[in-house]
Design a protein around this motif. Structure first.
Motif, PDB file in Angstrom:
ATOM      1  N   TYR A 131     -18.286 -22.895  47.037  1.00 36.01           N
ATOM      2  CA  TYR A 131     -18.179 -23.752  48.140  1.00 36.01           C
ATOM      3  C   TYR A 131     -19.027 -23.154  49.399  1.00 36.01           C
ATOM      4  CZ  TYR A 131     -15.537 -24.709  52.414  1.00 36.01           C
ATOM      5  OH  TYR A 131     -15.082 -25.305  53.895  1.00 36.01           O
ATOM      6  N   TYR A 139     -24.062 -29.611  52.782  1.00 36.19           N
ATOM      7  CA  TYR A 139     -23.314 -30.493  51.870  1.00 36.19           C
ATOM      8  C   TYR A 139     -22.005 -30.693  52.511  1.00 36.19           C
ATOM      9  CZ  TYR A 139     -27.303 -29.905  48.618  1.00 36.19           C
ATOM     10  OH  TYR A 139     -28.478 -29.673  48.045  1.00 36.19           O
ATOM     11  N   ASP A 140     -21.362 -32.198  52.220  1.00 42.80           N
ATOM     12  CA  ASP A 140     -20.414 -32.606  52.813  1.00 42.80           C
ATOM     13  C   ASP A 140     -18.943 -31.992  52.048  1.00 42.80           C
ATOM     14  OD1 ASP A 140     -18.288 -33.707  54.291  1.00 42.80           O
ATOM     15  OD2 ASP A 140     -18.596 -35.550  53.379  1.00 42.80           O
ATOM     16  N   VAL A 141     -18.351 -30.871  52.402  1.00 46.08           N
ATOM     17  CA  VAL A 141     -17.250 -30.254  51.727  1.00 46.08           C
ATOM     18  C   VAL A 141     -16.399 -29.698  52.733  1.00 46.08           C
ATOM     19  CG1 VAL A 141     -18.580 -29.661  49.661  1.00 46.08           C
ATOM     20  CG2 VAL A 141     -18.584 -27.907  51.297  1.00 46.08           C
ATOM     21  N   GLU A 142     -15.062 -29.735  52.431  1.00 44.01           N
ATOM     22  CA  GLU A 142     -14.022 -29.206  53.310  1.00 44.01           C
ATOM     23  C   GLU A 142     -12.933 -28.434  52.628  1.00 44.01           C
ATOM     24  OE1 GLU A 142     -13.966 -29.372  56.403  1.00 44.01           O
ATOM     25  OE2 GLU A 142     -15.731 -30.563  56.524  1.00 44.01           O
ATOM     26  N   ASP A 144      -9.514 -27.391  51.262  1.00 42.74           N
ATOM     27  CA  ASP A 144      -8.222 -27.810  51.171  1.00 42.74           C
ATOM     28  C   ASP A 144      -7.189 -26.674  51.112  1.00 42.74           C
ATOM     29  OD1 ASP A 144      -8.585 -27.024  48.661  1.00 42.74           O
ATOM     30  OD2 ASP A 144      -7.913 -28.914  47.712  1.00 42.74           O
ATOM     31  N   GLU A 352     -11.494 -31.955  46.008  1.00 43.12           N
ATOM     32  CA  GLU A 352     -12.050 -33.034  45.560  1.00 43.12           C
ATOM     33  C   GLU A 352     -13.581 -33.231  45.998  1.00 43.12           C
ATOM     34  OE1 GLU A 352     -11.739 -35.626  43.549  1.00 43.12           O
ATOM     35  OE2 GLU A 352      -9.829 -34.186  42.805  1.00 43.12           O
ATOM     36  N   GLN A 353     -13.926 -32.904  47.353  1.00 46.31           N
ATOM     37  CA  GLN A 353     -15.199 -32.814  47.888  1.00 46.31           C
ATOM     38  C   GLN A 353     -16.174 -31.781  47.182  1.00 46.31           C
ATOM     39  OE1 GLN A 353     -14.379 -32.392  51.891  1.00 46.31           O
ATOM     40  NE2 GLN A 353     -14.915 -34.574  52.470  1.00 46.31           N
ATOM     41  N   ARG A 356     -17.485 -33.163  43.492  1.00 47.55           N
ATOM     42  CA  ARG A 356     -18.538 -34.317  43.147  1.00 47.55           C
ATOM     43  C   ARG A 356     -19.604 -33.605  42.901  1.00 47.55           C
ATOM     44  NH1 ARG A 356     -17.778 -37.250  49.044  1.00 47.55           N
ATOM     45  NH2 ARG A 356     -18.387 -35.497  50.424  1.00 47.55           N
ATOM     46  N   TYR A 357     -19.826 -32.329  43.338  1.00 49.22           N
ATOM     47  CA  TYR A 357     -21.274 -31.802  43.393  1.00 49.22           C
ATOM     48  C   TYR A 357     -21.436 -30.721  42.092  1.00 49.22           C
ATOM     49  CZ  TYR A 357     -21.754 -32.874  48.270  1.00 49.22           C
ATOM     50  OH  TYR A 357     -21.788 -33.762  49.422  1.00 49.22           O
TER      51      TYR A 357
END
Length: 428
Positions: A131, A139-142, A144, A352-353, A356-357
């Motif tokens: 992460y 990269y576009d990650v958040e 949760d 989920e974000q 995808r990577y």
């Protein structure tokens, strides 16, 4: 924050003293990303997380007649995979002492000594590393809420010795407990590496009787791999002897804790019939019932308390050499109790974000005590099974995958590769 993580736990201590490649002292996590891995950024991430996971950043030191831990102040080093053989053959603790990290293009190999963690316990750390790497990489990650961050607080219970706490709870021998005579298979020299067969099984596509047993994959793997072994070694089909799998059960789901230190029990699951002799539903149900009988809380406590007694006898020896010899004898005895091992991880939970990577996420357990070591993990709706064989020419993994497919499970082999485990032998 206390310094309790500097005291080796009871179960982990056994692996400190074993030292032998036949004692299964390390394991690997393989994580493949969608992008090439930046080694410098990964090293920065590991350094950022060092203070958040102090129970991993340790070196083993001699303290009197025993091993203890000290903090490691060495900066993280990420090795190229091409250097793995040289690093492993040195037989010494690396700069990060009890874990090492290697990179090959898009893939990261995390290696851990079993003295500090186990295959299930270490998942929060790996998740935190990936992460933070993605976040710092732009990269576009958040988050949760399921991912530990470098800024979050360390809790002492994460380095707790949860195993020894089970010594005082009510225990009783399982009704179906059976000390079966295990078939012992030849153990070829795997010094130069071993073969790994990675098998994928899409859960949603499983048909037939096996569909109801996916939540407990060991009940499927055990009899089907046993049959694959009988096909490979027909001379081992002897009356009174059983193909016995040693199943490493994560105790966290039965005795909740957030510790990442070793916290598991080994349970036997015996099989001595051919799949063709009984309906597959009967085979799977019998395996499930036998395993469930051992998974009851009091039965697990019985298993753990027996092991605690053995471990205490090892650690009661006076000198390090005597403890080392006792640990080796204990592992040698365990090697006679089963034919192969299974380590089941369960589901991997990630935002989920993040998913995808990530294209691959699975552990590799070595053929250490036994010539075959199997791991299972549920990732992105697939059951990923790795079969490690001490012989690099072995074809049992292929036979196993073919059997699964024959019985309505659309298994496919995604890769065969050679792998070498890290050998961490402390100098003393």
């Amino acid at each position: 924050m206390s310094n309790g993580y500097l005291t080796p736990d009871l179960l982990g201590s056994l692996y400190l003293y074993s030292g032998s490649s036949r004692s299964n002292t390390s394991f690997t996590y393989v994580v493949s990303l969608t992008m090439a891995v930046d080694k410098d950024l990964l090293e920065r991430v590991l350094n950022d997380l060092a203070s958040r996971f102090p129970q991993l950043v340790l070196k083993a030191v001699v303290s009197g007649d025993s091993f203890g831990y000290e903090k490691s102040d060495c900066p993280a080093v990420v090795h190229d995979m091409c250097d793995r053989q040289a690093v492993s053959s040195s037989g010494e603790f690396g700069p990060r002492c009890l874990f090492s990290v290697f990179v090959n293009h898009k893939t990261v190999y995390f290696d851990f000594h079993k003295a500090i963690t186990d295959e299930k316990g270490v998942v929060p750390f790996i998740r935190a590393v990936i992460y933070r790497y993605l976040k710092l990489g732009g990269y576009d990650v958040e988050n949760d809420g399921s991912v530990i961050t470098a800024e979050s607080e360390f809790h002492d219970i994460e380095a707790d010795d949860a195993f020894v706490k089970l010594d005082d709870i009510p225990a009783s021998k399982p009704i179906w407990y059976m000390d079966a005579k295990a078939v012992c298979l030849p153990f070829p020299d795997s010094a130069g590496g071993f073969k790994v067969t990675r098998i994928h099984l899409p859960v949603a596509k499983i048909k037939g009787e096996a569909k109801d047993y996916v939540s407990m994959p060991s009940t499927i793997v055990s009899p089907f791999f046993a049959q694959a072994l009988l096909d490979t070694y027909p001379e081992k089909d002897v009356a009174g002897e059983f193909i016995v799998s040693r199943i490493q059960v994560n105790l966290r789901q039965y005795f909740p804790t957030t510790t990442i230190r070793p916290f598991f029990a080994n349970l036997p699951l015996a099989y001595n019939r051919k799949l063709s002799e009984y309906p597959v539903a009967t085979v799977l149900m019998s395996q499930k019932k036998f395993l469930e009988a051992q998974l009851k809380t009091d039965a697990l406590a019985y298993n753990v308390q027996r092991r605690i007694s053995l471990l205490e006898k090892v650690l009661d020896r006076k000198t390090i050499e005597e403890k080392k010899d006792a640990a080796a004898m204990l592992f040698a005895g365990k090697a006679e109790e089963a034919t192969f091992s299974i380590c089941s991880i369960g589901n991997v939970i990630m935002p989920e974000q993040m998913l995808r990577y990530i294209t691959e996420f699975y552990p590799v357990v070595p053929p250490a005590l036994f010539p075959y070591g199997i791991s299972t993990i549920n990732f992105k709706g697939e059951l990923v099974i790795t079969v490690s064989s001490a012989s690099r020419e072995d074809g049992t993994g292929e036979k196993f995958a073919a059997l699964l497919k024959q019985y309505g499970m659309p298994a496919y082999i995604s890769e065969n590769f050679s792998h070498t485990m890290m050998k961490y032998n402390p100098a003393y």
